[in-house]
Design an enzyme around this catalytic site. Structure first.
Site, short mmCIF file in Angstrom:
data_model
loop_
_atom_site.label_atom_id
_atom_site.label_comp_id
_atom_site.label_asym_id
_atom_site.label_seq_id
_atom_site.Cartn_x
_atom_site.Cartn_y
_atom_site.Cartn_z
N GLY A 1 19.29 9.30 10.22
CA GLY A 1 20.01 9.16 11.48
C GLY A 1 19.18 9.57 12.68
O GLY A 1 19.54 9.29 13.81
N LYS A 2 18.06 10.28 12.43
CA LYS A 2 17.17 10.74 13.50
C LYS A 2 17.97 11.36 14.64
O LYS A 2 17.74 11.09 15.81
CB LYS A 2 16.27 9.60 13.98
CG LYS A 2 15.38 9.07 12.84
CD LYS A 2 14.31 8.12 13.29
CE LYS A 2 13.35 7.77 12.17
NZ LYS A 2 13.92 7.03 11.04
N ARG A 3 18.91 12.22 14.29
CA ARG A 3 19.77 12.85 15.26
C ARG A 3 19.08 14.04 15.92
O ARG A 3 18.16 14.63 15.36
CB ARG A 3 21.05 13.35 14.58
CG ARG A 3 21.91 12.25 13.96
CD ARG A 3 22.43 11.29 15.01
NE ARG A 3 23.59 10.55 14.55
CZ ARG A 3 23.56 9.32 14.04
NH1 ARG A 3 22.42 8.68 13.89
NH2 ARG A 3 24.68 8.71 13.67
#
Lengths: 314, 314
Positions: free
Chosen positions: A108-110
């Protein structure tokens, strides 16, 4: 099982004797026709239709790869593209994969500041108990640009729950150097990030020398990958860029230690849609897409094994 | 209306005579009791219960602020924290806000490589037609760490759809300088990002001198904010950090031009949960939380107006 993420990962890597990671990146225009037909027959709303098709495709794909690899990595974007129906499918896919014994890394590369980062961590990181968070992943990819204080809430929740993290360090895309390669104090930015990730990792609980705090390091820059392995001895790598993006098994060999641990090598398109690739198209017809997935996964495992033998457990 | 994001934003800013942006950041432990009670009576599943409570809270909050401000900014993390039910509420909140005439900036801080970035852009950016994407936002916040080639797919989709972007440049958190302030070629990393964003913006369609490609610049570093305004003349700012994080109206004044355009100033907690703040608690009881929201929004608008007058439209 109640344990750290890295202990579960190392155990499964040794059991399956491979560090191959299968991306779950469904794209509607590449799905097998039988799945699309069925979804269209059952759903009039286009987002619900695609979400249902993704769910069937991913579950059947998981059934094929679950006996072969330690982990899967759904890319959140491809599910979110179809709205709340797609997000619901992402959740179901994560939970189904875990039930089949796979570790799940949600890509998700949050990231965000303080309490917002905690909300993301609570959302995605379930760790050793799949029910500890609504999405239920074992690990999550996170972006470091906002600073180390925004990584800390993720690290805290990951520690509490036996979950893992992969911090973007050196990404696999052609333009990744635009900011990551800028030099400050004699070293590129990505090495500053690497030093911070190693500092966090070296203070965490270790298994076979590695922590649950990992790094994303692309296969497409092999020299940098090798240097980063030395600079981050306690950090397990998630390596994208193998296969469709051009990285080879030789390119990623330096990510591993002599026991074959220390990294997961991801392939998404090359496995998901193997039935569309010339090398498999001849052998497997469109209705044999699962056989193509199976063969492509075995071929990847064999290819990685030429450079990175994983010792049998115990 | 078919138009660019920045044209719609400038028009609404001038109509409402304020650049106040209201964050929609619901937190379950701070919701008014009446809303929690009703949600608990109607839902046994805890995630569905919280999602229903968030939906009612946000919709009523939107009803209060819609006549007062040009835009709202839901923070994706607080919805995703409650799983697919929370994500569904995020979508409904975005769509409801647009129906009430507000612009909606989805604060997701997304990014990824190539075709994955395109998937995120297709997911969130609806632009001038709310039905053009499933989530339906006017604009999205994005993270630059992976490089300019990962921003380009967002810029392409934003242009096609009349949508907007806000690229993280200098964030408001205490540790934002850890990587953003590292100096390369005589200037900090965030100025390298700023130069790239300005280059994209200066090539895009302009309204009142600004493009639809914006930047996130925190209120908590006023000197840097002022310098960045000079360095990014075509870039509209989204300024977090006002209010609860310590930024004042004087701190953010330099973000604006003499007509009062060029920035949106965000407040989330200070408005969402005004009824819990001592200054409003005395005047408004817990059952008057909407009145507290109304008063807090008016107070913010007045406070900003002391430094940044927005000229009436036409």
């Amino acid at each position: 099982m109640s344990s750290t993420y890295i202990a579960r990962l190392n155990q499964l890597t040794q059991q399956k004797k491979t560090a191959a990671l299968v991306g779950l990146d469904p794209r509607f225009d590449q799905l097998p026709e039988e799945i699309v037909k069925k979804a269209k027959a059952n759903h009039s709303d286009p987002n619900e239709m695609v979400a249902a098709a993704f769910e069937e495709f991913c579950k059947r794909l998981i059934d094929v790869v679950a006996p072969l690899v330690p982990a899967v990595k759904p890319q959140a974007a491809f599910y979110e593209e179809w709205g709340p129906a797609g997000s619901r499918t992402l959740c179901r896919v994560i939970q189904y994969a875990r039930k089949q014994g796979l570790l799940v890394i949600c890509d998700g590369k949050r990231n965000d500041i303080g309490s917002t980062a905690t909300a993301y961590a609570h959302a995605y990181l379930a760790g050793s108990d799949p029910e500890a968070s609504p999405w239920g992943a074992d690990a999550l990819t996170v972006n470091p640009y906002m600073g180390s204080d925004t990584l800390e809430p993720f690290i805290k929740v990951a520690k509490e729950r036996g979950a893992g993290l992969y911090v973007l360090v050196r990404t696999s895309n052609p333009g990744s150097g635009r900011f990551q390669n800028l030099e400050a104090d004699g070293k590129p930015i990505y090495e500053h990030v690497a030093a911070e990730v190693e500092a966090f990792a070296s203070q965490a609980e270790l298994s076979e020398g590695y922590s649950s705090i990992g790094a994303v390091v692309g296969a497409t820059y092999p020299a940098e990958l090798e240097a980063l392995r030395t600079q981050m001895p306690h950090v397990p790598f998630l390596v994208p860029g193998y296969g469709s993006q051009g990285g080879t098994s030789a390119d990623v060999a330096s990510a591993f230690d002599t026991g074959g641990l220390g990294a997961l090598i991801n392939s998404s398109r090359g496995i998901n849609f193997a039935y569309n690739k010339p090398v498999y198209q001849e052998k497997f017809g469109p209705d044999q897409w699962e056989e193509a997935v199976h063969q492509a996964t075995l071929d990847m495992i064999d290819d990685l094994a030429t450079h990175t033998p994983v010792k049998a457990l115990g």
